[in-house]
Design a protein around this motif. Structure first.
Motif, PDB file in Angstrom:
ATOM      1  N   ARG A  59       0.685  -1.137   0.393  1.00 40.27           N
ATOM      2  CA  ARG A  59       0.000  -0.127  -0.115  1.00 40.27           C
ATOM      3  C   ARG A  59       0.639   1.342  -0.037  1.00 40.27           C
ATOM      4  N   ALA A  60       0.467   2.525  -0.386  1.00 40.37           N
ATOM      5  CA  ALA A  60       0.816   3.292  -0.350  1.00 40.37           C
ATOM      6  C   ALA A  60       0.066   4.275  -1.075  1.00 40.37           C
ATOM      7  N   GLU A  61       0.777   5.578  -1.330  1.00 37.71           N
ATOM      8  CA  GLU A  61       0.387   7.480  -1.597  1.00 37.71           C
ATOM      9  C   GLU A  61       0.941   8.166  -2.333  1.00 37.71           C
ATOM     10  N   LEU A  62       0.684   8.751  -3.533  1.00 33.11           N
ATOM     11  CA  LEU A  62       0.901   9.873  -4.185  1.00 33.11           C
ATOM     12  C   LEU A  62       0.570  10.627  -3.602  1.00 33.11           C
ATOM     13  N   ILE A  63       1.585  11.568  -2.910  1.00 38.27           N
ATOM     14  CA  ILE A  63       1.072  13.134  -2.962  1.00 38.27           C
ATOM     15  C   ILE A  63       1.468  14.051  -3.192  1.00 38.27           C
ATOM     16  N   LEU A  64       0.818  15.044  -3.509  1.00 36.67           N
ATOM     17  CA  LEU A  64       0.944  16.330  -4.357  1.00 36.67           C
ATOM     18  C   LEU A  64       1.543  17.805  -3.611  1.00 36.67           C
ATOM     19  N   ILE A  65       2.237  17.918  -3.244  1.00 35.10           N
ATOM     20  CA  ILE A  65       2.353  19.132  -1.937  1.00 35.10           C
ATOM     21  C   ILE A  65       3.075  20.462  -2.682  1.00 35.10           C
ATOM     22  N   ILE A  66       2.205  21.369  -2.931  1.00 34.92           N
ATOM     23  CA  ILE A  66       2.033  22.714  -3.610  1.00 34.92           C
ATOM     24  C   ILE A  66       2.727  24.092  -2.704  1.00 34.92           C
ATOM     25  N   PRO A  67       4.150  24.511  -2.486  1.00 27.49           N
ATOM     26  CA  PRO A  67       4.181  25.276  -2.083  1.00 27.49           C
ATOM     27  C   PRO A  67       3.664  26.491  -1.562  1.00 27.49           C
ATOM     28  N   GLU A  68       3.647  26.781  -0.673  1.00 35.55           N
ATOM     29  CA  GLU A  68       2.698  28.304   0.139  1.00 35.55           C
ATOM     30  C   GLU A  68       3.150  29.513  -0.832  1.00 35.55           C
ATOM     31  N   THR A  69       5.076  29.449  -0.869  1.00 31.10           N
ATOM     32  CA  THR A  69       5.144  30.427  -1.855  1.00 31.10           C
ATOM     33  C   THR A  69       5.099  30.305  -3.252  1.00 31.10           C
ATOM     34  N   GLU A  70       4.641  28.960  -3.527  1.00 29.26           N
ATOM     35  CA  GLU A  70       4.997  29.277  -5.016  1.00 29.26           C
ATOM     36  C   GLU A  70       3.767  29.785  -5.958  1.00 29.26           C
ATOM     37  N   PRO A  71       3.446  30.588  -6.563  1.00 27.05           N
ATOM     38  CA  PRO A  71       2.263  31.240  -7.746  1.00 27.05           C
ATOM     39  C   PRO A  71       1.821  30.653  -8.034  1.00 27.05           C
ATOM     40  N   VAL A  72       0.825  29.385  -7.360  1.00 30.20           N
ATOM     41  CA  VAL A  72       0.144  28.512  -8.311  1.00 30.20           C
ATOM     42  C   VAL A  72      -1.006  27.905  -8.129  1.00 30.20           C
ATOM     43  N   SER A  73      -2.006  28.121  -8.230  1.00 27.64           N
ATOM     44  CA  SER A  73      -3.639  26.948  -7.602  1.00 27.64           C
ATOM     45  C   SER A  73      -3.650  25.363  -8.946  1.00 27.64           C
ATOM     46  N   VAL A  74      -5.026  25.035  -7.968  1.00 26.61           N
ATOM     47  CA  VAL A  74      -5.541  24.294  -8.496  1.00 26.61           C
ATOM     48  C   VAL A  74      -7.112  24.123  -8.630  1.00 26.61           C
ATOM     49  N   VAL A  75      -7.305  23.627 -10.236  1.00 23.95           N
ATOM     50  CA  VAL A  75      -8.151  24.238 -11.118  1.00 23.95           C
ATOM     51  C   VAL A  75      -9.198  22.424 -10.309  1.00 23.95           C
ATOM     52  N   ARG A  76     -10.266  22.507  -9.214  1.00 26.51           N
ATOM     53  CA  ARG A  76     -11.119  21.838  -8.460  1.00 26.51           C
ATOM     54  C   ARG A  76     -12.041  20.461  -8.878  1.00 26.51           C
ATOM     55  N   SER A  77     -12.212  21.204  -9.814  1.00 21.84           N
ATOM     56  CA  SER A  77     -13.291  20.219 -11.000  1.00 21.84           C
ATOM     57  C   SER A  77     -11.880  19.736 -11.894  1.00 21.84           C
ATOM     58  N   SER A  78     -10.717  20.023 -11.599  1.00 23.89           N
ATOM     59  CA  SER A  78      -9.807  19.067 -12.637  1.00 23.89           C
ATOM     60  C   SER A  78      -9.712  17.783 -11.600  1.00 23.89           C
TER      61      SER A  78
END
Length: 275
Positions: A59-78
């Motif tokens: 068993r394992a987990e793939l985790i996406l980490i977006i640093p708070e300092t990075e100018p990027v966001s996520v399209v939630r519906s995607s």
């Protein structure tokens, strides 16, 4: 551009991770792709290795980490909202009796009745002979179940669980057709500054590592391992030695002998290089 990978040497035989950002129709939007492959690793083939064993992950987990300092966001519906499905091969069997169909057509066996059917066609009204057509429909399934959720810190994660055999094997998804999500580059002028970077890691617990087929190359050293750790059981002693190997590879967990200790199997930083 596909990113470079900073794997721990001992675990690169067990899981590989490759990730990249891919341009979309909108200039500020990039789809995030992750190619993950699990397999059985054969550890200790080097000449200076003291033992050999096989290592797998159940068993394992793939985790996406977006640093708070990075100018990027996520399209939630995607976000790929994977969820665990019923496991197995779906087989639907349909039987069609030629006699039953013919009876229904002729009205035989109904309250209103009809005339008896002669036996010239190889059928009888009591059903002693019939022709039967069997149709099977099979539906393939993935050997790995995927369930998307959030970590306690609010990061997107995909939990990977085996449904065929004791350990994860193969790819959990089609990395080209099934991106994890879409990122938005929020820089006002994308021609200036450093493109945003996100991080992906694959993590498991110590209890998720399956160790098997342990073979000691030097029995004299093996006796020292047993005597030095006070173990009498061969397998327990080998596990202790393997934990030492993991610790030497750079795992800085507080207590790697703890079955609930988190272990990073792979880690990668993904930017827009090559877009």
């Amino acid at each position: 551009m596909r990113s470079s990978l900073n794997n721990k040497k001992i675990l690169s035989e067990v899981v590989s991770l490759e990730a990249w950002q891919q341009a979309t129709e909108r200039a500020s939007h990039m789809s995030l792709h992750a190619d993950v492959v699990f397999r059985e690793g054969r550890i200790g083939g080097e000449d200076n290795s003291k033992l050999r064993f096989k290592l797998r992950v159940k068993r394992a987990e793939l985790i996406l980490i977006i640093p708070e300092t990075e100018p990027v966001s996520v399209v939630r519906s995607s976000v790929s909202r994977d969820t665990i499905l019923v496991a197995g091969t779906k087989v639907a069997t349909h039987k069609k009796s030629a006699l039953s169909a013919l009876k229904a057509k002729m009205g035989i066996g109904t309250p209103n009745g009809g005339y008896p059917l002669s036996g010239n066609a190889g059928f009888s009204v009591d059903g002693s002979k019939s022709l039967e057509e069997v149709i099977e429909q099979k539906q393939a399934f993935s050997a790995i179940d995927v369930e998307q959720s959030l970590t306690q810190e609010g990061h997107y994660k995909w939990e990977l669980t085996t449904i065929v055999g004791p350990a994860l094997s193969g790819r959990p998804w089609d990395c080209n057709l099934q991106p994890r999500l879409i990122l938005i580059d929020e820089r006002k002028d994308r021609s200036k500054g450093i493109p945003p970077v996100v991080n992906i890691r694959i993590r498991c617990l110590r209890e998720d590592l399956l160790i098997s087929d342990i073979a000691i190359k030097d029995e004299s050293k093996w006796r020292k391992i047993i005597e030095g750790n006070g173990f009498k059981n061969r397998y327990i002693a080998a596990e202790a030695y393997i934990r030492q190997m993991l610790a030497r590879e750079g795992f800085d967990q507080a207590d790697i002998s703890d079955p609930f200790c988190a272990i990073d199997l792979a880690y990668v930083s993904v930017d827009q290089s090559g877009l």
